[in-house]
Write a protein that holds these residues in place. Structure first.
Motif, PDB file in Angstrom:
ATOM      1  N   VAL A 178       0.832  -1.205   0.000  1.00 19.25           N
ATOM      2  CA  VAL A 178       0.000   0.000   0.000  1.00 19.25           C
ATOM      3  C   VAL A 178       0.864   1.251   0.000  1.00 19.25           C
ATOM      4  N   LYS A 179       1.999   1.194   0.728  1.00 18.88           N
ATOM      5  CA  LYS A 179       2.906   2.335   0.801  1.00 18.88           C
ATOM      6  C   LYS A 179       3.543   2.672  -0.537  1.00 18.88           C
ATOM      7  N   THR A 180       3.912   1.650  -1.266  1.00 18.76           N
ATOM      8  CA  THR A 180       4.790   1.854  -2.420  1.00 18.76           C
ATOM      9  C   THR A 180       4.067   1.943  -3.749  1.00 18.76           C
ATOM     10  N   GLN A 181       2.785   1.552  -3.797  1.00 23.86           N
ATOM     11  CA  GLN A 181       2.059   1.538  -5.069  1.00 23.86           C
ATOM     12  C   GLN A 181       1.187   2.783  -5.201  1.00 23.86           C
ATOM     13  N   ASN A 182       1.416   3.538  -6.277  1.00 18.82           N
ATOM     14  CA  ASN A 182       0.570   4.705  -6.532  1.00 18.82           C
ATOM     15  C   ASN A 182      -0.885   4.317  -6.764  1.00 18.82           C
ATOM     16  N   GLY A 183      -1.087   3.094  -7.260  1.00 23.51           N
ATOM     17  CA  GLY A 183      -2.445   2.629  -7.504  1.00 23.51           C
ATOM     18  C   GLY A 183      -3.270   2.484  -6.254  1.00 23.51           C
ATOM     19  N   CYS A 184      -2.626   2.470  -5.067  1.00 26.19           N
ATOM     20  CA  CYS A 184      -3.347   2.332  -3.804  1.00 26.19           C
ATOM     21  C   CYS A 184      -3.640   3.673  -3.158  1.00 26.19           C
ATOM     22  N   LEU A 185      -3.219   4.768  -3.792  1.00 24.03           N
ATOM     23  CA  LEU A 185      -3.544   6.085  -3.251  1.00 24.03           C
ATOM     24  C   LEU A 185      -5.038   6.332  -3.379  1.00 24.03           C
ATOM     25  N   PRO A 186      -5.614   7.056  -2.430  1.00 21.93           N
ATOM     26  CA  PRO A 186      -7.074   7.241  -2.422  1.00 21.93           C
ATOM     27  C   PRO A 186      -7.532   8.322  -3.380  1.00 21.93           C
ATOM     28  N   ASN A 187      -8.830   8.328  -3.647  1.00 21.59           N
ATOM     29  CA  ASN A 187      -9.436   9.401  -4.426  1.00 21.59           C
ATOM     30  C   ASN A 187      -9.845  10.566  -3.546  1.00 21.59           C
ATOM     31  N   GLY A 188     -10.120  10.278  -2.285  1.00 24.21           N
ATOM     32  CA  GLY A 188     -10.591  11.308  -1.369  1.00 24.21           C
ATOM     33  C   GLY A 188      -9.493  11.834  -0.473  1.00 24.21           C
ATOM     34  N   TYR A 189      -9.853  12.155   0.743  1.00 30.18           N
ATOM     35  CA  TYR A 189      -8.941  12.809   1.671  1.00 30.18           C
ATOM     36  C   TYR A 189      -8.367  11.849   2.717  1.00 30.18           C
ATOM     37  N   ILE A 190      -8.865  10.639   2.789  1.00 28.88           N
ATOM     38  CA  ILE A 190      -8.443   9.688   3.807  1.00 28.88           C
ATOM     39  C   ILE A 190      -7.913   8.435   3.127  1.00 28.88           C
ATOM     40  N   ASN A 191      -6.778   7.960   3.590  1.00 33.27           N
ATOM     41  CA  ASN A 191      -6.149   6.758   3.026  1.00 33.27           C
ATOM     42  C   ASN A 191      -6.685   5.538   3.767  1.00 33.27           C
ATOM     43  N   TYR A 192      -7.783   4.980   3.275  1.00 33.64           N
ATOM     44  CA  TYR A 192      -8.450   3.868   3.964  1.00 33.64           C
ATOM     45  C   TYR A 192      -7.616   2.591   3.933  1.00 33.64           C
ATOM     46  N   LEU A 193      -6.915   2.349   2.853  1.00 35.83           N
ATOM     47  CA  LEU A 193      -6.099   1.142   2.772  1.00 35.83           C
ATOM     48  C   LEU A 193      -4.959   1.191   3.788  1.00 35.83           C
ATOM     49  N   HIS A 194      -4.405   2.364   3.994  1.00 41.42           N
ATOM     50  CA  HIS A 194      -3.353   2.491   5.011  1.00 41.42           C
ATOM     51  C   HIS A 194      -3.918   2.232   6.403  1.00 41.42           C
TER      52      HIS A 194
END
Length: 593
Positions: free
Chosen positions: A81-97
């Motif tokens: 999740v840290k290293t993949q840009n594809g896991c960045l969120p669309n909104g304001y909160i990083n839910y996967l993190h």
């Protein structure tokens, strides 16, 4: 104290629960954001691990986050999740993190946190649309002197379909998951036109109430034309800017057809004036849930219950019993009441301080001055984050300009308004401002809801489009289900007519305007090249079943003398259940086609 607690209405109890949950989640996120554990293996200096982010990753994330389930343990998933840009969120909160890094060792805790936040977002989305958006539209229709017919098929449809419309626009314009928007709108339209109409037909079947045949046929045929046009666009796989404009214009022709038939037929006895019908029916149609309390309470919001009110209404018998246990004039009850008041503020206050409200029952000069002062700053913040320029020199200039405009508006509002009553003149700027800010809040909440939905899809290994077709579509349509069924059950023949017409007109509005505007914005961004429609073979199945439900109603209802009955309702429900079974079976791997 128990008697005092029992006197609180159910909507207010839910509001208190959601506000308390919000405070808990906010404390949790702030703690892990500002005081991360030093023992964690995660490199806290990596900016990708931040809980709050302004990234709009999925537009640039062509690879997505599909490889996360190939990792064996939570530490590997967190690193992914840290290293993949594809896991960045669309909104304001990083839910996967939050799920994989913060709650990695305790997935049940992660699910609890995300589900609580999902409930809060659903509440905010429905409550904002009902309590602010619809109110602005209703007052705007009065100021613009729109006829009830035009107001019903334009402003009122927009108010009822705001959640689906903005969720669709967000999924098209802010992410690469346009198929999520397609499934949200089509899933909601299918649910309303099949499940809601089916339940209405079953409920009113024994009463032998008929609906207006020309209006029903007109609505269904226009809806079929809309779906056929959408199907052509999906088959072609791309749409130009002017093609998307033509798709939206179908709704304009529908409004013209409604207006023309209204003028020609002059059937005043069958056309319900939205401003002259009974308060109960009007509140149902505008999702004013005070009157819905006796028949059921919608999940998605409470129109008149949101504003904190210490003078809560109670039944006489309850008052007599309550006085035995507590004295309303005692200091204990006074402080307990203020405690509940403060507890309701977290979800209420941010919107109240940025959305101008000029209704008699909710007027406050203090709130009015503050809202017009802070509204430009919120718009500036949204503008900067959407552009990805937060923290840059240009964003500082934007904030300075917005602050100056806000100070000017605030001083004008302070001088031009009275403390005792809202302004009587120059209402249009106030209403337009309330409309704009309610749209802004609805967009922000819908953006975060779609982001959470995409994250859930990554966590569960389920396509976000499937979740949009089911979970989000059901959530956005549950208020329509309860309101329309209650209106049909208690509003007589006029109530049944409004409920059935509202189901088809609302679904058609979401399809043509929600998807149409989404494609217009996306095609404009790609202009002069056409916009490529996301490839999703299941869309053919969804549109096919949706058209089947419409054709079933179009054939059966005229043969039943326009009287909805159980046969019609059970048939519509069966079509929806068959569709749902096929989608679920394919999702879990039981069926492969």
């Amino acid at each position: 104290m128990a008697a005092f607690s029992s006197s609180i209405s159910r909507p207010r109890k839910i509001s208190l629960f959601l506000n308390t949950s919000f405070l808990f989640l906010l404390s949790f996120c702030l703690k892990i954001h500002f005081y991360p554990s030093t023992s964690s293996f995660i490199d806290q200096s990596n900016e990708h691990t931040k809980i709050f982010t302004h990234a709009r990753g999925l537009r640039m994330n062509s690879g997505g986050c599909t490889g996360i389930h190939e990792c064996t343990d939570y530490e590997a998933k967190c690193a992914y999740v840290k290293t993949q840009n594809g896991c960045l969120p669309n909104g304001y909160i990083n839910y996967l993190h939050i799920f994989y890094c913060t709650c990695g060792r305790f997935p049940a805790w992660g699910y609890t946190v995300l589900l609580l936040w999902l409930a809060i977002l659903f509440y905010l989305l429905g409550n904002t649309a009902a309590n602010y958006f619809c109110s602005s539209l209703e007052n705007l229709s009065r100021v613009l002197k729109l006829s009830p017919t035009i107001a019903g098929v334009t402003l009122l449809s927009l108010g009822n379909g705001a959640a689906d419309v903005f969720a669709s626009i967000v999924s098209f314009t802010r992410t690469s998951d346009g198929d999520v928007g397609l499934n949200i709108v089509l899933g909601g339209a299918f649910f309303v036109s099949s499940v809601v109409v089916g339940i209405i037909s079953i409920f009113i079947g024994p009463r032998q109430i008929s609906v207006d045949k020309p209006s029903f046929i007109r609505d269904v045929i226009f809806f079929l034309i809309s779906l056929a046009s959408l199907l052509v666009i999906i088959i072609i796989g791309k749409v130009s800017f002017w093609g998307s404009v033509c798709f939206v214009s179908i709704y304009f022709f529908y409004v013209c057809a409604v207006s023309t038939t209204h003028i020609l037929w002059k059937r005043e006895e069958s056309v319900v004036d939205l401003y002259d019908i009974s308060p109960d029916s009007r509140s149902f149609f505008l999702r004013s849930h005070d009157e819905l309390g006796e028949n059921g309470t919608p999940l998605l919001g409470y129109v008149d219950e949101e504003k904190p009110n210490l003078a809560e209404r109670r039944d006489p018998e309850g008052e007599k019993q309550s006085k035995r246990f507590w004295n309303p004039d005692s200091s204990t009850c006074y402080y307990w009441g203020w405690f509940l008041y403060v507890l309701e503020l977290p979800l209420y206050l941010p919107r109240r301080l940025t959305i101008p409200v000029v209704s008699e029952e909710r007027w406050s000069k203090l709130y009015a001055v503050i809202s017009v002062t802070l509204a430009p700053l919120l718009l500036a913040a949204l503008w900067n984050t959407q552009r990805g320029s937060a923290g840059s020199k240009s964003s500082i200039i934007t904030y300075m300009i917005a602050g100056l405009i806000g100070v000017i508006f605030g001083n004008l509002a302070f001088v031009a308004t009275k403390k005792s009553s809202p302004p009587k003149r120059c209402l249009f700027p106030w209403l337009a401002g309330g409309f704009l800010m309610s749209v802004t809040w609805t967009y922000i909440i819908a953006e975060e809801l779609v982001s959470l939905l995409v994250s859930f899809g990554n966590i569960l290994g389920i396509s976000p489009a499937v979740l949009g077709l089911t979970v989000l579509a059901w959530g956005n349509s549950l208020g329509d289900l309860i309101a329309n069924v209650a209106l049909a059950a208690n509003g007589g023949q006029d109530g049944v007519q409004i409920a059935v017409s509202g189901c088809y007109a609302g679904a058609m509005f979401n399809t043509l305007v929600g998807l149409g505007l989404s494609m217009v914005f996306s095609a404009w961004h790609e202009y002069p090249a056409p916009y490529s429609i996301p490839i999703d073979p299941s869309l053919y199945e969804t549109v096919g079943f949706l058209m089947s439900g419409l054709l079933w109603a179009l054939v059966i209802l005229p043969n039943k003398n326009m009287k909805p009955d159980r046969f019609l309702g059970i048939g519509l429900l069966a079509i929806y259940v068959c569709f749902l079974f096929l989608r679920v079976a394919r999702t879990v791997g039981l069926l492969k086609l």
